[in-house]
Design a protein around this motif. Sequence first.
Motif, short mmCIF file in Angstrom:
data_model
loop_
_atom_site.label_atom_id
_atom_site.label_comp_id
_atom_site.label_asym_id
_atom_site.label_seq_id
_atom_site.Cartn_x
_atom_site.Cartn_y
_atom_site.Cartn_z
N GLU A 84 9.80 -33.84 24.97
CA GLU A 84 9.21 -33.60 23.66
C GLU A 84 9.95 -32.47 22.96
OE1 GLU A 84 5.36 -32.60 25.09
OE2 GLU A 84 4.58 -34.61 24.78
N GLU A 85 10.11 -32.61 21.65
CA GLU A 85 10.82 -31.59 20.89
C GLU A 85 9.96 -30.34 20.73
OE1 GLU A 85 13.21 -31.10 16.68
OE2 GLU A 85 12.53 -33.06 17.31
N ILE A 86 10.58 -29.18 20.91
CA ILE A 86 9.89 -27.90 20.79
C ILE A 86 10.02 -27.41 19.36
CG2 ILE A 86 9.85 -25.50 21.54
CD1 ILE A 86 11.02 -26.46 24.20
N THR A 87 8.90 -27.03 18.77
CA THR A 87 8.89 -26.49 17.41
C THR A 87 8.57 -25.02 17.46
OG1 THR A 87 8.14 -28.60 16.55
CG2 THR A 87 7.88 -26.70 15.12
N GLU A 88 9.42 -24.20 16.88
CA GLU A 88 9.19 -22.75 16.86
C GLU A 88 8.73 -22.36 15.46
OE1 GLU A 88 11.73 -18.65 17.20
OE2 GLU A 88 12.34 -20.36 18.42
N LEU A 89 7.59 -21.69 15.40
CA LEU A 89 7.03 -21.27 14.13
C LEU A 89 7.23 -19.77 13.97
CD1 LEU A 89 3.65 -23.20 14.19
CD2 LEU A 89 5.78 -23.88 13.12
N THR A 90 7.51 -19.34 12.74
CA THR A 90 7.61 -17.92 12.42
C THR A 90 6.44 -17.56 11.54
OG1 THR A 90 10.01 -18.09 12.47
CG2 THR A 90 9.09 -16.17 11.40
N TRP A 91 5.76 -16.48 11.91
CA TRP A 91 4.55 -16.09 11.22
C TRP A 91 4.76 -14.72 10.61
CZ3 TRP A 91 -0.87 -16.18 13.96
CH2 TRP A 91 -1.83 -15.64 13.12
N TYR A 92 4.57 -14.62 9.30
CA TYR A 92 4.64 -13.35 8.59
C TYR A 92 3.23 -12.97 8.16
CZ TYR A 92 9.63 -14.15 8.33
OH TYR A 92 10.94 -14.36 8.65
N GLN A 93 2.86 -11.74 8.43
CA GLN A 93 1.53 -11.28 8.06
C GLN A 93 1.68 -10.10 7.11
OE1 GLN A 93 -1.06 -10.67 11.36
NE2 GLN A 93 -2.41 -9.31 10.24
N VAL A 94 1.02 -10.18 5.97
CA VAL A 94 1.08 -9.12 4.99
C VAL A 94 -0.01 -8.10 5.31
CG1 VAL A 94 0.88 -8.57 2.55
CG2 VAL A 94 1.92 -10.72 3.25
N GLY A 95 0.35 -6.83 5.29
CA GLY A 95 -0.63 -5.78 5.53
C GLY A 95 -0.68 -5.39 7.00
N ASP A 96 -1.68 -4.60 7.33
CA ASP A 96 -1.86 -4.12 8.71
C ASP A 96 -2.44 -5.22 9.58
OD1 ASP A 96 -0.97 -1.60 7.93
OD2 ASP A 96 -2.99 -0.93 7.42
N SER A 97 -2.28 -5.05 10.89
CA SER A 97 -2.84 -6.04 11.81
C SER A 97 -4.36 -5.88 11.86
CB SER A 97 -2.24 -5.89 13.20
OG SER A 97 -2.53 -4.60 13.71
N GLN A 98 -5.03 -6.98 12.17
CA GLN A 98 -6.49 -7.00 12.24
C GLN A 98 -6.93 -6.67 13.66
OE1 GLN A 98 -8.27 -7.54 9.36
NE2 GLN A 98 -6.24 -7.49 8.43
N ASN A 99 -8.21 -6.41 13.83
CA ASN A 99 -8.75 -6.04 15.13
C ASN A 99 -8.65 -7.17 16.15
OD1 ASN A 99 -9.41 -3.55 14.10
ND2 ASN A 99 -11.50 -4.15 13.57
N ASP A 100 -8.77 -8.41 15.73
CA ASP A 100 -8.79 -9.54 16.66
C ASP A 100 -7.49 -10.35 16.64
OD1 ASP A 100 -9.13 -10.57 14.15
OD2 ASP A 100 -10.72 -11.96 14.73
N ASP A 101 -6.38 -9.74 16.31
CA ASP A 101 -5.10 -10.46 16.27
C ASP A 101 -4.76 -11.11 17.61
OD1 ASP A 101 -4.49 -10.11 13.64
OD2 ASP A 101 -3.03 -8.51 13.96
N GLN A 102 -4.90 -10.38 18.68
CA GLN A 102 -4.53 -10.91 19.99
C GLN A 102 -5.41 -12.09 20.37
OE1 GLN A 102 -1.71 -9.97 21.52
NE2 GLN A 102 -2.12 -11.78 22.74
N THR A 103 -6.69 -12.04 20.04
CA THR A 103 -7.60 -13.16 20.33
C THR A 103 -7.17 -14.41 19.57
OG1 THR A 103 -9.40 -11.56 20.58
CG2 THR A 103 -10.02 -13.87 20.32
N VAL A 104 -6.82 -14.23 18.31
CA VAL A 104 -6.37 -15.35 17.50
C VAL A 104 -5.08 -15.93 18.07
CG1 VAL A 104 -5.55 -16.03 15.22
CG2 VAL A 104 -7.53 -14.54 15.43
#
Length: 60
Positions: free
Chosen positions: A35-55
């Motif tokens: 299966e083909e692997i898809t790599e996603l890049t995620w940009y987040q504006v502002g500071d990180s949130q409290n539950d980032d790692q959970t998400v």
Amino acid sequence: MRWNKKWMALTIASALAAGSLAGCGGKGETNESGEEITELTWYQVGDSQNDDQTVLDKVN
């Protein structure tokens, strides 16, 4: 003068067509099952949130 405009239009159209086709083809990286692997890049504006790692854990 008219020939120059036609030549320029043809050149630009050819460049756009070649550029749009440059991304086509070529198979990407695959995993063990083929299966083909898809790599996603995620940009987040502002500071990180409290539950980032959970998400991120749920997304992954």
